[in-house]
Design a protein around this motif. Structure first.
Motif, PDB file in Angstrom:
ATOM      1  N   ALA A 162      17.592  63.639  30.689  1.00 45.93           N
ATOM      2  CA  ALA A 162      18.600  64.542  30.123  1.00 45.93           C
ATOM      3  C   ALA A 162      19.184  65.455  31.194  1.00 45.93           C
ATOM      4  O   ALA A 162      20.395  65.700  31.208  1.00 45.93           O
ATOM      5  CB  ALA A 162      17.991  65.374  28.998  1.00 45.93           C
ATOM      6  N   ASN A 163      18.336  65.950  32.090  1.00 45.94           N
ATOM      7  CA  ASN A 163      18.824  66.836  33.149  1.00 45.94           C
ATOM      8  C   ASN A 163      19.650  66.103  34.193  1.00 45.94           C
ATOM      9  O   ASN A 163      20.639  66.632  34.685  1.00 45.94           O
ATOM     10  CB  ASN A 163      17.656  67.532  33.838  1.00 45.94           C
ATOM     11  CG  ASN A 163      17.561  68.982  33.452  1.00 45.94           C
ATOM     12  OD1 ASN A 163      18.391  69.497  32.719  1.00 45.94           O
ATOM     13  ND2 ASN A 163      16.545  69.635  33.944  1.00 45.94           N
ATOM     14  N   LEU A 164      19.229  64.919  34.556  1.00 49.45           N
ATOM     15  CA  LEU A 164      19.891  64.211  35.644  1.00 49.45           C
ATOM     16  C   LEU A 164      21.083  63.366  35.203  1.00 49.45           C
ATOM     17  O   LEU A 164      22.027  63.194  35.973  1.00 49.45           O
ATOM     18  CB  LEU A 164      18.885  63.322  36.382  1.00 49.45           C
ATOM     19  CG  LEU A 164      17.772  64.042  37.127  1.00 49.45           C
ATOM     20  CD1 LEU A 164      16.812  63.045  37.741  1.00 49.45           C
ATOM     21  CD2 LEU A 164      18.334  64.964  38.185  1.00 49.45           C
ATOM     22  N   VAL A 165      21.062  62.828  33.978  1.00 50.32           N
ATOM     23  CA  VAL A 165      22.106  61.882  33.553  1.00 50.32           C
ATOM     24  C   VAL A 165      22.933  62.412  32.383  1.00 50.32           C
ATOM     25  O   VAL A 165      24.167  62.401  32.427  1.00 50.32           O
ATOM     26  CB  VAL A 165      21.471  60.520  33.185  1.00 50.32           C
ATOM     27  CG1 VAL A 165      22.517  59.542  32.705  1.00 50.32           C
ATOM     28  CG2 VAL A 165      20.710  59.944  34.370  1.00 50.32           C
ATOM     29  N   VAL A 166      22.262  62.874  31.334  1.00 50.79           N
ATOM     30  CA  VAL A 166      22.980  63.240  30.110  1.00 50.79           C
ATOM     31  C   VAL A 166      23.789  64.526  30.284  1.00 50.79           C
ATOM     32  O   VAL A 166      24.933  64.607  29.827  1.00 50.79           O
ATOM     33  CB  VAL A 166      21.991  63.353  28.925  1.00 50.79           C
ATOM     34  CG1 VAL A 166      22.692  63.809  27.663  1.00 50.79           C
ATOM     35  CG2 VAL A 166      21.302  62.018  28.696  1.00 50.79           C
ATOM     36  N   ALA A 167      23.214  65.537  30.918  1.00 58.05           N
ATOM     37  CA  ALA A 167      23.914  66.818  31.070  1.00 58.05           C
ATOM     38  C   ALA A 167      25.243  66.677  31.813  1.00 58.05           C
ATOM     39  O   ALA A 167      26.254  67.225  31.360  1.00 58.05           O
ATOM     40  CB  ALA A 167      23.016  67.838  31.747  1.00 58.05           C
ATOM     41  N   PRO A 168      25.322  65.949  32.929  1.00 62.77           N
ATOM     42  CA  PRO A 168      26.628  65.800  33.571  1.00 62.77           C
ATOM     43  C   PRO A 168      27.633  65.056  32.692  1.00 62.77           C
ATOM     44  O   PRO A 168      28.823  65.404  32.673  1.00 62.77           O
ATOM     45  CB  PRO A 168      26.337  64.994  34.839  1.00 62.77           C
ATOM     46  CG  PRO A 168      24.893  65.114  35.074  1.00 62.77           C
ATOM     47  CD  PRO A 168      24.267  65.395  33.765  1.00 62.77           C
ATOM     48  N   LEU A 169      27.165  64.061  31.954  1.00 58.84           N
ATOM     49  CA  LEU A 169      28.073  63.330  31.075  1.00 58.84           C
ATOM     50  C   LEU A 169      28.531  64.191  29.903  1.00 58.84           C
ATOM     51  O   LEU A 169      29.689  64.147  29.496  1.00 58.84           O
ATOM     52  CB  LEU A 169      27.398  62.058  30.550  1.00 58.84           C
ATOM     53  CG  LEU A 169      27.088  60.975  31.580  1.00 58.84           C
ATOM     54  CD1 LEU A 169      26.305  59.850  30.938  1.00 58.84           C
ATOM     55  CD2 LEU A 169      28.358  60.465  32.216  1.00 58.84           C
ATOM     56  N   LEU A 170      27.627  64.983  29.361  1.00 59.61           N
ATOM     57  CA  LEU A 170      27.937  65.815  28.206  1.00 59.61           C
ATOM     58  C   LEU A 170      28.899  66.945  28.554  1.00 59.61           C
ATOM     59  O   LEU A 170      29.831  67.230  27.801  1.00 59.61           O
ATOM     60  CB  LEU A 170      26.638  66.392  27.626  1.00 59.61           C
ATOM     61  CG  LEU A 170      26.735  67.213  26.362  1.00 59.61           C
ATOM     62  CD1 LEU A 170      27.209  66.345  25.211  1.00 59.61           C
ATOM     63  CD2 LEU A 170      25.382  67.813  26.031  1.00 59.61           C
ATOM     64  N   TRP A 171      28.700  67.585  29.693  1.00 59.01           N
ATOM     65  CA  TRP A 171      29.508  68.744  30.052  1.00 59.01           C
ATOM     66  C   TRP A 171      30.661  68.414  30.995  1.00 59.01           C
ATOM     67  O   TRP A 171      31.411  69.297  31.389  1.00 59.01           O
ATOM     68  CB  TRP A 171      28.632  69.841  30.651  1.00 59.01           C
ATOM     69  CG  TRP A 171      27.571  70.266  29.694  1.00 59.01           C
ATOM     70  CD1 TRP A 171      26.235  70.085  29.823  1.00 59.01           C
ATOM     71  CD2 TRP A 171      27.759  70.919  28.429  1.00 59.01           C
ATOM     72  NE1 TRP A 171      25.575  70.576  28.727  1.00 59.01           N
ATOM     73  CE2 TRP A 171      26.489  71.096  27.847  1.00 59.01           C
ATOM     74  CE3 TRP A 171      28.873  71.356  27.720  1.00 59.01           C
ATOM     75  CZ2 TRP A 171      26.299  71.693  26.617  1.00 59.01           C
ATOM     76  CZ3 TRP A 171      28.665  71.960  26.490  1.00 59.01           C
ATOM     77  CH2 TRP A 171      27.409  72.121  25.950  1.00 59.01           C
ATOM     78  N   GLY A 172      30.787  67.162  31.402  1.00 61.03           N
ATOM     79  CA  GLY A 172      31.920  66.758  32.227  1.00 61.03           C
ATOM     80  C   GLY A 172      31.846  67.223  33.671  1.00 61.03           C
ATOM     81  O   GLY A 172      32.880  67.386  34.314  1.00 61.03           O
ATOM     82  N   THR A 173      30.646  67.413  34.179  1.00 59.55           N
ATOM     83  CA  THR A 173      30.503  67.771  35.588  1.00 59.55           C
ATOM     84  C   THR A 173      30.142  66.515  36.379  1.00 59.55           C
ATOM     85  O   THR A 173      29.675  65.524  35.819  1.00 59.55           O
ATOM     86  CB  THR A 173      29.390  68.822  35.786  1.00 59.55           C
ATOM     87  OG1 THR A 173      28.151  68.280  35.309  1.00 59.55           O
ATOM     88  CG2 THR A 173      29.704  70.096  35.044  1.00 59.55           C
TER      89      THR A 173
END
Length: 187
Positions: free
Chosen positions: A123-134
């Protein structure tokens, strides 16, 4: 004269004791008792549990930091801060529950702890950047750059989750069949 009829649940004279009951001579389990269930490796379970407690503490630190320092310009939390606070508190609670079962040397507790930690790392390495667009580079810089206090907490939580998942997998896969300590035989 007739003998008394057998009573349900009580062994009759001359009959072997019920499986799992006390041995007729008063020591240890019955010879008919089932063998002990396999348990998680004692040393690895303790280490995984301690790492999980440390990780839960870091997650609570991250959530509290978001509560105290991340108030927006209008005095309200942004959606990202809300997600960070809820995810930090819920993740810490789940890790504490899984750590308790791992300390108890339950194999399912060790594997649950491993799965939760792997989920947090992904979630920290893959999902968070995809979710927040970073970008992934910006996310890695945030996690492992250790610039701000929330980046330090998130980076340490990710590192400790990776370590906890590894040790929990070892605890769940290396099974012990006997007691945790050796007991001397009774004479």
């Amino acid at each position: 004269m007739q003998p008394d009829p057998p009573q349900p649940g009580l062994p009759q004279y001359g009959q072997p004791p019920m499986a799992g009951g006390p041995a007729p001579w008063g020591g240890g389990p019955s010879p008919l008792a089932a063998p002990p269930k396999p348990r998680a490796n004692a040393a690895a379970a303790v280490i995984a549990g301690i790492l999980a407690l440390l990780t839960a503490g870091i997650l609570v630190w991250f959530a509290l930091n978001e509560v105290v320092y991340a108030v927006g310009p209008a005095g309200r939390w942004s959606s990202m801060v809300m997600v960070n606070v809820l995810a930090g508190v819920i993740s810490a609670g789940l890790l504490l529950a899984a750590a308790a079962f791992t300390f108890a040397r339950r194999i399912s507790g060790a594997w649950t702890l491993c799965a939760l930690c792997v989920l947090y790392v992904v979630a920290n390495l893959v999902v968070a950047p995809l979710l927040w667009g970073t970008s992934f580079g910006a996310q890695l810089t945030f996690l492992f750059g250790f610039d701000k206090i929330n980046g330090v907490a998130a980076g340490l939580a990710t590192i400790f989750c990776f370590l906890t998942a590894t040790v929990a997998a070892i605890a769940g896969s290396v099974k012990s069949h006997g007691p945790a300590t050796a007991t001397p035989p009774r004479r």
